[in-house]
Each structure stands twice: as structure tokens, then as C-alpha cells.
Write an enzyme that holds these catalytic residues in place. Sequence first.
Site, mmCIF file in Angstrom:
data_model
loop_
_atom_site.group_PDB
_atom_site.id
_atom_site.type_symbol
_atom_site.label_atom_id
_atom_site.label_comp_id
_atom_site.label_asym_id
_atom_site.label_seq_id
_atom_site.Cartn_x
_atom_site.Cartn_y
_atom_site.Cartn_z
ATOM 1 C CD GLU A 1 -14.926 17.564 3.643
ATOM 2 O OE1 GLU A 1 -14.294 18.129 4.533
ATOM 3 O OE2 GLU A 1 -14.454 16.645 2.960
ATOM 4 N N GLY B 1 0.822 -1.213 0.000
ATOM 5 C CA GLY B 1 0.000 0.000 0.000
ATOM 6 C C GLY B 1 0.849 1.253 0.000
ATOM 7 C CB VAL C 1 -1.536 -7.731 -2.586
ATOM 8 C CG1 VAL C 1 -1.246 -8.835 -1.584
ATOM 9 C CG2 VAL C 1 -0.257 -7.015 -2.978
#
Length: 436
Positions: free
Chosen positions: A189, A27, A99
Site C-alpha cells: 500500500e 490497550g 504500562v
Amino acid sequence: VSVVDAPGSARAGAAAATGSARVVILGAGFAGLSACEALAAGADAAGLEIVIVDRHTYNTFQPLLYQVATAGLNPGDIAYPVRAFLRRHPSVSFRQGAVTGVDLARREVVFEGDGPPLAYDYLVIATGAMTNFFGVVGAREHSLAIYTMEDAIAVRDRVARSMERAATFGVSGGELTVVLVGGGPTGVEMAGTLAELRSLDLAMTYPGIRPDEARIVLVERQDHLLDGFQAKSASYALRALRRRGVEVRLSSAVMEVGPDHVVLEDGEKIACGTVVWSAGVTTGRLAERLDVAKVQGGRLEVTPALQLTGHPEVFVAGDVAGARREQGSSALVPQLAQPALQEGRHAARQLLRLRRGLPLEPFRYRDKGIMATIGRRAAVAELPGGLRLSGTPAWLAWLGLHLVFLLGFRNRVAVLLNWAWRYVWWRRGTRVIAGT
Ligand SMILES: Cc1cc2nc3c(=O)[nH]c(=O)nc-3n(C[C@H](O)[C@H](O)[C@H](O)COP(=O)(O)OP(=O)(O)OC[C@H]3O[C@@H](n4cnc5c(N)ncnc54)[C@H](O)[C@@H]3O)c2cc1C
């Protein structure tokens, strides 16, 4: 650096023979890159070869994804190529791939159709989280998530396409209505920005569409918005959204999502063209597949030093880690950017200490506050020491902090320009339909 080993290759033997060891970081998000940076600083002295793996070739700045989804920013403005990061860290190499599993016994990372397994001596799992649809009927099929760049572009395309169709063929039902599920920071938002888009941009770009034909509905299960914020911040956000014409439904849940509607808990059916799901997160499939101890939300159970329980050679950081807010407490660290950065750094330092035979230190979360923006000159910020801001000061703090944390000088300049274009001149420049 070879990043491909034959299956079953004896990394441990190689490490013992040469004194070197391979660290694989899964990651390239906030946690992965911060772990990588801290590891790279001590890699030579510790004899470490570092490989970072991600399915994407870039890091996504998730806090601004909603601005890509609402056509305020370009995708490239908030993406930072992993290989640009590597230029500063020659001891690190990158492998692109999805992965699918980790063989903890053989110490290998397994890929699906992306080449042979990758052996490791140490592993850092920092694969983040993904959208949780909570099993709601039709949600996975008919709503759009907002977690990856692809998600944000899909939302932008859907909204732009429905406006184009309405401008050409007229509005017959709820095709311009956007339903946002979840009143956390992302939902708030998105709702605030869509409301600004409607009131300032719609009449200019699509004079044939009436603003009241484009409803924005925000549905939240709890009786308040912005869970985790103080009550004053939550009610400020509610007032600011309602002032902008957002229909906020509190204490209400979406029970079903169809191709052109949602059904609420009380049976009300809302016709809509777009449903954006921002109601919750869960860990990704990789974490799900790991046969190890888990805590709330499927997060991986870790020791105080952030090692995977039962596997001292594996560290876990970021949204996927079940790190405790305080040692001994059951509350977990929030799934936010700051904790991910802190955990990534801590995991890397403990890995280096482990390598040197030093005792490991527990992770201590330093709360640096939380903020959310509703629109131009409207935001809330809760800072350490009990300081609470709202309105213009909070909005300026929000703009400044997001610019500081954005990766890459070019991206900061691009975002600043786009914000000036939007907030000073009220122009929107990136509404193109990118998909087919
Ligand atoms: C829309 C949105 C808005 C947000 N707003 C804010 C905010 O305003 N403030 C805040 O503090 N936080 C915010 N967050 C949360 C914050 O972005 C996350 O907490 C943070 O990104 C977690 O960092 P991470 O490194 O754990 O995971 P991520 O940043 O998600 O990185 C995980 C990486 O792993 C890769 N990956 C995952 N699975 C695999 C696999 N199987 N194979 C290969 N690669 C894989 C992904 O491609 C990704 O690059 C927001 C999140 C979202 C989605």
C-alpha cells in the site's frame, strides 16, 4: 471513580465487601475498545468498575496509517480520542500511562513514571504488537517503522524534508529513493501510494525534480507479495506496482541498513534517503516481560475461552493473544483488525460469564476476508465463500469498509473529503513538515 490505589491495596477484599469488582483493560486499540464496549453493556448488572489504560489518549486506526505517512490524510483523521468513547460509557474511566509490567500475583498493573500501580480483580490484556526488526544490522537505528501515529508522521516528515532539500540543493545521490522492506499489505500500500505521489504530484509541486530521481524499491524475502493472499491476488499486486514504476525485488532480503543505504542479501547496495520497515511484527515489551507461557511470535498462550494460561482472572485479546484459528489446530488467528474486534468482544463476554458463575465458551474465529489496495482503482479483496475481487470493485469495497470501520463521524467525513480531494482531483493537501 478512583483509578489509583495504594500499592498492595486489597482489591479482592473490597470486591467481596461491596460486591463490586474492577476490570482493567490494557490497550485502547481494536481489541481493548471492543472488550470495553461489550463489558460496559453488562457492567452495572455485574457490579463492575471498568478502567481502560493506554499510553496514548487516542485510538489509532492502523489500517490507514500509511495514508498519513504518504500525506493523503491528516493524523487527526484516523485518531479517535478515548475520552470521546467514554462519553457513551459513563461506567468506564480512562488512565493514560505506559504500562511496564503486570504483577500477576498481587494483581496490579505497574507504570513507569506514570503514577502508582493500579489494582485489578480482572484484567484484559490488549496491548497489540510492534515492529519486528529481526535483529537486522542497523534496522532499528536507521529505518522508520510504521506502527504508531508518531511513526507515520516521522515517515511523512522524512519524505517531505528530502524533497524540499532536493528542490533547493538538487539531487546528488539516492536521497529521494525510498526502500520499503516487506511486501505485505502495508509495504504494497505504501509503495503504490508513493508511486502515485511521484507520478502525479511531484511534477506539479517540485518541477525541478525528475520523477526517475525518486526511486521506490520494495524488497520482499519471499518469491511473492501479499503472503496469505491467493496467488492471483499476489500477482495482480505485483503487476499493478510494476506498472506504476515500483522496483519490486522478490526473493531478496535486506541484510543491513545504514544512514544512507541498504545492503541486500546478494551484496547489492542501494543508496536511499528513507527506509520504511514493514517486514514483521512481534509482541511489545510488556508481553515479553510477562513470565507466562508464550506461543509463536511471543504471543501469550491462552485457553480456548481466551484466558491467560494459569490465570483465569486475566483475559487476552487482539494481536498479543495466541488464539487458535480452530480449537486443536496449531495455526494462530491472523493479527488483523477483525480478529482483534472479535476476540475483544469474546473476552468481555466470557469475563461476564465468569462473574456470573456460568461455564465459559470457546472462541470461534469468523473469517470475514482480507483486502489490500495498491492505488486508485487498484486493489484486491478476498471475501468469505471464495469470492475474489480485483481492480475497481475491490478498490470501492476497500474504501467503503475502511470508512465504515473508522471510529467517529467527524473522522469519516474528514477521510471522505480527503479521499475525494485526492482521488477525484488528484490533489494532496497535507504535506507539511510537522517535526522540527
Ligand atoms: C500499518 C498497519 C496497517 C495495517 N493494516 C491493516 C488492514 O488493512 N487490515 C487489517 O485488518 N489489519 C491491519 N493492520 C493490523 C491491525 O491494525 C491490528 O491487527 C489491530 O490493530 C490489532 O488490534 P489490537 O487491539 O490488538 O492492537 P492495537 O490496535 O495495536 O492497540 C494496542 C493499544 O495498546 C496500547 N499499548 C501498547 N502497549 C502499551 C503499554 N505498554 N502501555 C500502555 N498502552 C499500551 C497502544 O497504544 C494501542 O493503543 C495493520 C497494522 C498496521 C501497523
